[in-house]
Design an enzyme around this catalytic site. Sequence first.
Site, PDB file in Angstrom:
ATOM      1  N   HIS A   1       0.851  -1.162  -0.107  1.00  0.00           N
ATOM      2  CA  HIS A   1      -0.060  -0.028  -0.118  1.00  0.00           C
ATOM      3  C   HIS A   1       0.942   1.266  -0.108  1.00  0.00           C
ATOM      4  CE1 HIS A   1      -2.805   2.996   1.798  1.00  0.00           C
ATOM      5  NE2 HIS A   1      -3.823   2.010   1.464  1.00  0.00           N
TER       6      HIS A   1
ATOM      7  N   ASP B   1       2.999  -4.229   7.996  1.00  0.00           N
ATOM      8  CA  ASP B   1       1.900  -3.463   7.845  1.00  0.00           C
ATOM      9  C   ASP B   1       0.788  -4.374   8.107  1.00  0.00           C
ATOM     10  OD1 ASP B   1      -0.319  -2.175   6.957  1.00  0.00           O
ATOM     11  OD2 ASP B   1       0.228  -1.658   4.909  1.00  0.00           O
TER      12      ASP B   1
ATOM     13  N   GLN C   1      -4.416  -4.907   7.003  1.00  0.00           N
ATOM     14  CA  GLN C   1      -5.450  -5.687   6.489  1.00  0.00           C
ATOM     15  C   GLN C   1      -5.340  -7.161   7.311  1.00  0.00           C
ATOM     16  OE1 GLN C   1      -7.821  -5.130   4.584  1.00  0.00           O
ATOM     17  NE2 GLN C   1      -7.003  -3.070   3.769  1.00  0.00           N
TER      18      GLN C   1
ATOM     19  N   LYS D   1     -10.235  -0.670  11.057  1.00  0.00           N
ATOM     20  CA  LYS D   1     -10.384  -1.789  10.181  1.00  0.00           C
ATOM     21  C   LYS D   1     -10.948  -2.883  11.217  1.00  0.00           C
ATOM     22  CE  LYS D   1      -7.442  -0.396   6.707  1.00  0.00           C
ATOM     23  NZ  LYS D   1      -8.144   0.465   5.553  1.00  0.00           N
TER      24      LYS D   1
ATOM     25  N   CYS E   1      -4.827   2.645  -3.339  1.00  0.00           N
ATOM     26  CA  CYS E   1      -3.635   3.263  -3.052  1.00  0.00           C
ATOM     27  C   CYS E   1      -2.479   2.191  -3.202  1.00  0.00           C
ATOM     28  CB  CYS E   1      -3.748   3.430  -1.424  1.00  0.00           C
ATOM     29  SG  CYS E   1      -4.791   4.653  -1.193  1.00  0.00           S
TER      30      CYS E   1
END
Lengths: 420, 130
Positions: free
Chosen positions: A134, A211, A214, A237, A376
Amino acid sequence: MFNMTAPLTAPAYDVTAIRQDFPILSKPLPNGARLVYLDNGATAQKPRQVIAKVVECLENYTSNVHRGIHALGDRVTTEMEAARETVRTFLGAAETEEIVFTSGTTMSINLVAHAWGRKFLQAGDEIVLNEMEHHANFVPWQQVALERGAILKFIPLTADGRLDLTALDDVLSDRTKLVAVTGLSNVLGTVNPIQEITAKAHARGALVLVDGAQSVPHMATDVRALDIDFLAFSGHKIYGPTGIGILYGKRRVLESMNPFLCGGNMIRRVRKESSEFADLPSRFEAGTLPITEAIGLGAAIDYVQSLGLDAIAAHEDALMRQAYSQLAQIPGLRIVGPGPDARGAIVSFTVEGVHPHDMAELLDRKGVAVRAGHHCTMPLHDWLKVPATTRASFAAYNTPAEVDALCEAIRYARKVFRLS
Amino acid sequence: MSDDLYDEHILDHFESPYHKGRLEHPTIAHEDKNPLCGDEVHLELLVDEQNRVKEAWFDGHGCAISQAAASILTQQIEGKSIDELKEFTAPQMLDLLKVRLTASRQKCGLLSFKILKTMIYTLDEGKSKS
């Protein structure tokens, strides 16, 4: 490894009951359609448990933390620190001080790029990325590399959109200072083998930043078992509020870093000429935090744990597999990314003759909320050689009937475009 | 004005665009993108000595709205003088599409219009300098 104290018979996963926890799911859309929310990769809906906690906080103990010598200040500090402890347990971190509240994944990664990158990166040092990242885990590294004269290197992707780990040994070198990698690609759905990456990176003396935007909401992430140096994720999220996120960092790494933002709360002693900085985690928490949101995040993680993250993951995996096989039957539809076995609960696709933006608009008419665009991830879309994709991303409350509704709505869109 | 974004008018232009392609010697060419959905439009004009658009062509890819709008624009502006095009407004462009666009889709519908306006500005700049 752990003391398993789970009951012998786990309660069945009751998606109908779970849906009742989310007020928005029973509200009709402005056009009268029933909401089929498949844009969970962008943000997840909020359960009443989180909403209630946020309201409780605002109505009963609005105050600043670590400041007020009064009942409200005491209460709010206790609540926020309890949320921090909840995050620590959730991630399996060793110490509560390793959990830093930020505004979200983007801020967490930028914090590391500035506070660690600008201090430790030298000209010629290498940062290892890959094309599925991302922009939030791409541009901060690109910019700090430009500033410091560091070099970006890329783990190649396989044809089906996985990291080609056979190339990792060649990409890593003794100049590698950091590997930045997503736990779960927000477009391809690829689940990356973090443990293998940390082992190889550490063998070369490099740190690993994951990261988790997600991955953390959808799969168990044990920072110690995976030996992760930095982990970033967002509250919104994982069914929590926006404006709050987490940076996990190993204590010795965080302690080696300079502050990123300077101001209140992050100092021990300020003189006219110089300042002494506070201990962890306050050193990285300048200014008033998003207190209510942090407390809401604690409630969100409690909620996830009440359902069981593994149970959620199994439910979402079944939905993804159903979507993967049903979507593949639609004429002209191409799914990007790997097969179901290497994939989390995200399926992105293109449909020949219908641009993703038109697709999203037509799906919206049927109440199906998806995301369309480059998500993104412009370097990834260059690699895919498509300008945009349509993404369906699943969460704890989605149902098999909603997967059917998605497929039906795509067939409707093809019809509008006179393709069938 | 139709409430259906994907009415015949838009889909016809999307499927069989007017003047999609490139000119051999355009007087001016310019392109732009809509980062929101990745629409790209490249617009070319052939301007004659009377300062009229003799031919207008576009190239690009993207959503049906952006591409149909580019097709409609090229059809509409041929034969118009540059001075007339200076008076051409965004609401007039949206009227030509004959469908009601939400705020986010107006970016798609106005992409080629924005390119045209940049071109006219550039033409004027060139003149004032020469």
